[in-house]
Design a protein around this motif. Sequence first.
Motif, mmCIF file in Angstrom:
data_model
loop_
_atom_site.group_PDB
_atom_site.id
_atom_site.type_symbol
_atom_site.label_atom_id
_atom_site.label_comp_id
_atom_site.label_asym_id
_atom_site.label_seq_id
_atom_site.Cartn_x
_atom_site.Cartn_y
_atom_site.Cartn_z
ATOM 1 N N HIS A 196 34.061 36.838 37.481
ATOM 2 C CA HIS A 196 34.894 37.892 36.896
ATOM 3 C C HIS A 196 36.389 37.585 36.881
ATOM 4 N N ASP A 197 36.864 36.832 37.854
ATOM 5 C CA ASP A 197 38.310 36.584 37.924
ATOM 6 C C ASP A 197 38.691 35.150 37.550
ATOM 7 N N LYS A 212 42.094 34.480 36.348
ATOM 8 C CA LYS A 212 43.272 34.555 37.235
ATOM 9 C C LYS A 212 43.880 33.172 37.453
ATOM 10 N N HIS A 246 44.104 38.721 32.560
ATOM 11 C CA HIS A 246 43.104 37.842 33.175
ATOM 12 C C HIS A 246 41.664 38.244 32.863
ATOM 13 N N HIS A 270 35.809 44.575 33.886
ATOM 14 C CA HIS A 270 35.738 44.857 35.326
ATOM 15 C C HIS A 270 36.921 45.673 35.853
ATOM 16 N N HIS A 271 37.950 45.884 35.028
ATOM 17 C CA HIS A 271 39.063 46.751 35.464
ATOM 18 C C HIS A 271 39.085 48.086 34.733
ATOM 19 N N ASP A 278 34.676 45.115 43.159
ATOM 20 C CA ASP A 278 35.987 44.464 43.069
ATOM 21 C C ASP A 278 37.037 45.234 43.888
HETATM 22 FE FE FE2 Z 1 40.250 41.186 38.226
#
Ligand code: FE2
Length: 481
Positions: free
Chosen positions: A152-153, A156, A181, A206-207, A235
Amino acid sequence: MRYVNLANVTPGMKLGTEVYDSYGRVLLGGKAELTQEYIDKLIYYGFDGVYISDSLSKDISIEPIITPALRGQGIDCVRRQDIEGCKAVAKEMVSEIMKKGSISLDMQDLRECDDYTYSHSVNVALYSAIVALSMGMDEKSLEEMALAGLLHDLGKMSIPDEILNKEGRLTQEEYQIMKSHAKISYDYLKERWDIAPNVKVAVLYHHENVDGSGYPSGIKGDEMTLYTKIIHVADVFDALLSKRPYKKPYSAYEVSEYMMGACGIMFDQQVVQALLKHVPLYPKGSEMIMSDGRHCILVENKDMNNVRPIVRLMDGTTLNLLDQENFNITLVSAADSGSFSIESEEERSVMISDFTKYKVMVVDDMMTNLQMIRGILDYLYDLTLVKSGNQALKYLQKNETVDAIVMDVDMPDMDGIETARKIKEELHKDIPLLFVTTLNDMETVEKCRAVGADGYILRPYQPTFIKSELKRIITGRGDAE
Ligand SMILES: [Fe+2]
């Protein structure tokens, strides 16, 4: 074994479990006796604490849910952006989880903080799979959930470190870069035929919050897939438990409180409940302070949400807080994680020493509500309490402006929405605004948004949540990032 903060670790203590570096390699063996040199090394590597074994804690056993070797492998695959490797790790992770009879998230992370994104991804994978299991999803879905957590990240890694780890407030521009991201992670995966659409969607969103206030698209709960809702909960849960350059870790108790407070706003309630079933309020092996001032170690929880566990005093006496003779004792704070009063004291001293006590105006027609908010926020902020929208307008006309407003939506004469509109349009003031409301309907939410609210909180609210939300709207950065 028991968890001891490094500040309290002394030479001669024996480790209760191995200590690993972020590659999954053993740094110190399981029964190693600590020397000052070892302790210095642990501090240098950024560890906060270790599990030690002593006569007080020899009957307390705490097992990690997945083996350290697999954790290390997961961190390594995420670091190398090895998607094939992540798929194998996700599969193995689910197999290890399913072999466990019961899952209790007692073990604290000892990780090094500069590897946050990688170990965070492994944790999100683990928590997502546990929630999926708890919600009765099948094995394939569990593996997909774990994979979504690992990936998911990924985006980043394209965000500059100065922004990722910035201690102060992010500028608007930096925040936009930070937010990109999620889309970048999705772009890595979108062309791949071998990754399930459910995984890609969960990564992209996911955010997103269930009330539509998240990013990148601002979709709402009914537009979110179950995968998306699960990964979002996992998360934030891990972010709250983690130490970051700009925040201290929350205790399990505070995290539970925050997550419950944000149901219906950030999170889906069923997903939060499925996770919290596995989160003990007081993790085994942690040191707590009791209401009579004595320190104790958590020996056993009867069930997850148990507030009356079995504890051991530092002289070796074991107490069952469920026994009638102990009913006058409660657990008040974690001895070394700085929750509740300890944290409050620290926050208070920071505020006082820096002379940065922000001014916050609280507007509510009910005296009891004002008193309650004062109880939670008084030591953190310079509070002005007013009982109506009219009083708020008058105050702002005559006085210096404030740094934020916390306002009740439902007030007689002039409601919060109308007051906010007047502050903006008639007084031309753009002040961060947090609404408090008992009305959890979409119409109210839309109205709050339309008038430019930065957030809103549902009554009854959790103290941790209102503190964190207020901090977020003032500093531009919350504890859940
Ligand atoms: Fe994230």
